[in-house]
Design a protein around this motif. Sequence first.
Motif, mmCIF file in Angstrom:
data_model
loop_
_atom_site.group_PDB
_atom_site.id
_atom_site.type_symbol
_atom_site.label_atom_id
_atom_site.label_comp_id
_atom_site.label_asym_id
_atom_site.label_seq_id
_atom_site.Cartn_x
_atom_site.Cartn_y
_atom_site.Cartn_z
ATOM 1 N N SER A 99 56.087 107.953 19.545
ATOM 2 C CA SER A 99 56.662 108.476 19.168
ATOM 3 C C SER A 99 57.284 107.646 17.772
ATOM 4 C CB SER A 99 57.748 109.643 19.746
ATOM 5 O OG SER A 99 58.565 109.590 20.848
ATOM 6 N N TRP A 100 58.166 107.835 17.130
ATOM 7 C CA TRP A 100 59.425 107.111 16.597
ATOM 8 C C TRP A 100 61.015 107.351 16.659
ATOM 9 C CZ3 TRP A 100 54.437 108.739 15.538
ATOM 10 C CH2 TRP A 100 53.495 107.491 15.320
ATOM 11 N N THR A 101 61.892 105.764 16.625
ATOM 12 C CA THR A 101 62.817 106.109 16.272
ATOM 13 C C THR A 101 63.898 106.508 15.422
ATOM 14 O OG1 THR A 101 63.371 103.883 16.331
ATOM 15 C CG2 THR A 101 62.582 104.724 17.684
ATOM 16 N N GLY A 110 58.054 109.529 26.356
ATOM 17 C CA GLY A 110 59.555 110.027 27.390
ATOM 18 C C GLY A 110 60.432 109.624 27.488
ATOM 19 N N PHE A 111 60.910 108.178 27.238
ATOM 20 C CA PHE A 111 61.950 107.704 27.634
ATOM 21 C C PHE A 111 62.820 108.514 25.900
ATOM 22 C CE2 PHE A 111 60.028 104.034 29.400
ATOM 23 C CZ PHE A 111 60.435 105.001 30.674
ATOM 24 N N ASN A 112 61.712 108.590 24.878
ATOM 25 C CA ASN A 112 62.873 108.586 23.234
ATOM 26 C C ASN A 112 63.352 110.198 23.639
ATOM 27 O OD1 ASN A 112 63.621 108.082 20.941
ATOM 28 N ND2 ASN A 112 61.827 108.235 20.078
ATOM 29 N N LEU A 147 67.228 104.144 28.216
ATOM 30 C CA LEU A 147 68.626 105.030 27.781
ATOM 31 C C LEU A 147 69.346 104.620 26.631
ATOM 32 C CD1 LEU A 147 68.736 108.120 29.974
ATOM 33 C CD2 LEU A 147 67.342 107.693 28.198
ATOM 34 N N ALA A 148 69.543 102.773 28.156
ATOM 35 C CA ALA A 148 70.825 102.181 27.128
ATOM 36 C C ALA A 148 70.375 101.510 26.077
ATOM 37 C CB ALA A 148 71.126 101.473 28.499
ATOM 38 N N SER A 149 68.716 100.755 25.885
ATOM 39 C CA SER A 149 68.094 100.575 24.627
ATOM 40 C C SER A 149 68.200 101.442 23.696
ATOM 41 C CB SER A 149 67.000 99.530 25.555
ATOM 42 O OG SER A 149 67.407 98.791 26.734
ATOM 43 N N LEU A 150 67.642 102.446 23.800
ATOM 44 C CA LEU A 150 66.715 103.772 23.190
ATOM 45 C C LEU A 150 68.310 103.548 21.839
ATOM 46 C CD1 LEU A 150 64.625 105.582 24.185
ATOM 47 C CD2 LEU A 150 64.872 104.494 22.096
ATOM 48 N N CYS A 151 69.409 103.541 23.154
ATOM 49 C CA CYS A 151 71.568 104.092 22.418
ATOM 50 C C CYS A 151 71.563 102.728 21.709
ATOM 51 C CB CYS A 151 71.987 104.434 23.470
ATOM 52 S SG CYS A 151 73.757 104.649 23.200
ATOM 53 N N SER A 173 64.880 97.730 34.055
ATOM 54 C CA SER A 173 64.351 98.497 33.038
ATOM 55 C C SER A 173 62.910 98.650 33.183
ATOM 56 C CB SER A 173 65.158 98.265 31.930
ATOM 57 O OG SER A 173 64.720 98.966 31.273
ATOM 58 N N PRO A 174 62.574 99.598 32.853
ATOM 59 C CA PRO A 174 61.063 99.468 31.725
ATOM 60 C C PRO A 174 60.849 99.393 31.180
ATOM 61 C CG PRO A 174 61.530 102.182 32.682
ATOM 62 C CD PRO A 174 62.667 101.287 33.189
ATOM 63 N N ARG A 175 59.011 99.007 30.435
ATOM 64 C CA ARG A 175 59.272 99.097 28.967
ATOM 65 C C ARG A 175 60.037 100.017 28.107
ATOM 66 N NH1 ARG A 175 54.798 96.025 31.319
ATOM 67 N NH2 ARG A 175 55.532 93.322 31.470
ATOM 68 N N VAL A 176 60.269 100.250 26.904
ATOM 69 C CA VAL A 176 61.065 100.290 26.062
ATOM 70 C C VAL A 176 59.985 101.395 25.171
ATOM 71 C CG1 VAL A 176 62.779 101.563 25.337
ATOM 72 C CG2 VAL A 176 63.194 100.572 26.608
ATOM 73 N N GLY A 177 60.001 100.156 24.157
ATOM 74 C CA GLY A 177 59.168 100.539 22.707
ATOM 75 C C GLY A 177 57.935 99.132 22.199
ATOM 76 N N CYS A 178 57.439 99.317 21.347
ATOM 77 C CA CYS A 178 56.239 98.594 20.730
ATOM 78 C C CYS A 178 56.939 96.988 20.436
ATOM 79 C CB CYS A 178 55.716 99.442 20.036
ATOM 80 S SG CYS A 178 54.444 100.769 20.642
ATOM 81 N N GLU A 179 56.328 95.823 20.431
ATOM 82 C CA GLU A 179 56.609 95.087 19.456
ATOM 83 C C GLU A 179 57.402 94.825 18.557
ATOM 84 O OE1 GLU A 179 54.103 90.313 18.853
ATOM 85 O OE2 GLU A 179 53.499 92.291 18.094
ATOM 86 N N GLY A 180 57.256 95.862 17.647
ATOM 87 C CA GLY A 180 58.193 95.815 16.317
ATOM 88 C C GLY A 180 60.250 96.596 16.872
#
Length: 389
Positions: A99-101, A110-112, A147-151, A173-180
């Motif tokens: 999904s997109w931020t 799921g994290f998003n 969640l801290a990374s997304l925040c 922490s697990p990996r959160v997002g794609c390369e971008g």
Amino acid sequence: MTNVIAPLQAASLAQVIYQVQNQYFNRATVDRFKADWDLSSEDSKVSGKSGTLWVIKKKTGFGVVAEGRGAQFEGDLLLLFRGTDNTFDWATDATVGLSWTDSAERVHTGFNKCFGSLRDELELKLRPYVGKVRTVHCVGHSLGGALASLCAEWLETNSLLGQSSVQLYTFGSPRVGCEGFAKSLSNSLQSGAGIYRCYHKTDVVPMVPIWPFFHVPYKNRSYCLNSPGSLPSGSYHKMTNYVKTLSRSKGWDSLIDLQPPVSESAVETWLKSDSLYSLTINSINMLNHALMYVIKKVLQGVGFVIQNSIGLGVTLLDHLAMALAKGYDLAKDASVWVLRLMKRIMVALGMKIAKDITVTAQFIKYLLTALMDKVNRMVKTAVDFVFSE
């Protein structure tokens, strides 16, 4: 000058946040950190929902907003997030899609979704601090690290607190997002210098999810902490052991990265090998590097674009399998590497390798699914250790 939370205190905060799942900090915890952080207000708790994308949703305490105190942290703000602590959260961890931020970067669905469930309440609690905060410290363990990374990315993208600088501290922490996402967040947080990622060498949670997800900071220094053995350890995913390991540290500069980068030549040598191996931390890491290496060959060879089509009933895993199959069929330079990767996955699964393997998208998806299931069971074991703490 930007303030930095010391390794042991950051780990200790990431440990005690689990107290807020259904209640609030006990008096001993409030008193323990009172010189640096005000953890006394129950109004500072932030709740969020976890579960699968469509079925289970349960709202519990996920985070805390706390004001800084004392000579070092007066004028700072602490955003503290807990990690996985129940089966509802595990379903969130296992919901792998894209999904997109707000910055249009692709991240783990799921994290998003989990972060999205607490954003409104978090923003409400942050409003009184707009223009008044020097540094925001985002801290979390496991799912809390995601969640801290997304925040941190949300704060940077929307400038919610004005010109405040943002620091990110994660543990296991697990990996959160794609390369971008990884590149963008690393660049925005002082080119990676404002990111403190800690993980034990044998903690399996940082090994997932696999490609196309990347860690933050992107290709910058992280802090790999020594832990015994080579097999995935649930015990060393626990914050108790992160705190114990870091109790001997003398600051971030005293920590060293025990896992050097994996070169392409090392990946090629591993893919060409016919040796037997089991799923250790090193082999899981090598499998992920091998997958990245092979999919890069495929993308260069046939120009296949992997995208999110979950609304059409096509999963990220489907796209990955189709890309590898297309690379095998159409790209001469990629086909041999796709076959070698499939054979190495078969070895990891304990499967007998036939002389003639028919490589199809269906077969590739079967192998990738079986591999992910095996690794996810290891992660589930690690999560269960946290829950039993």
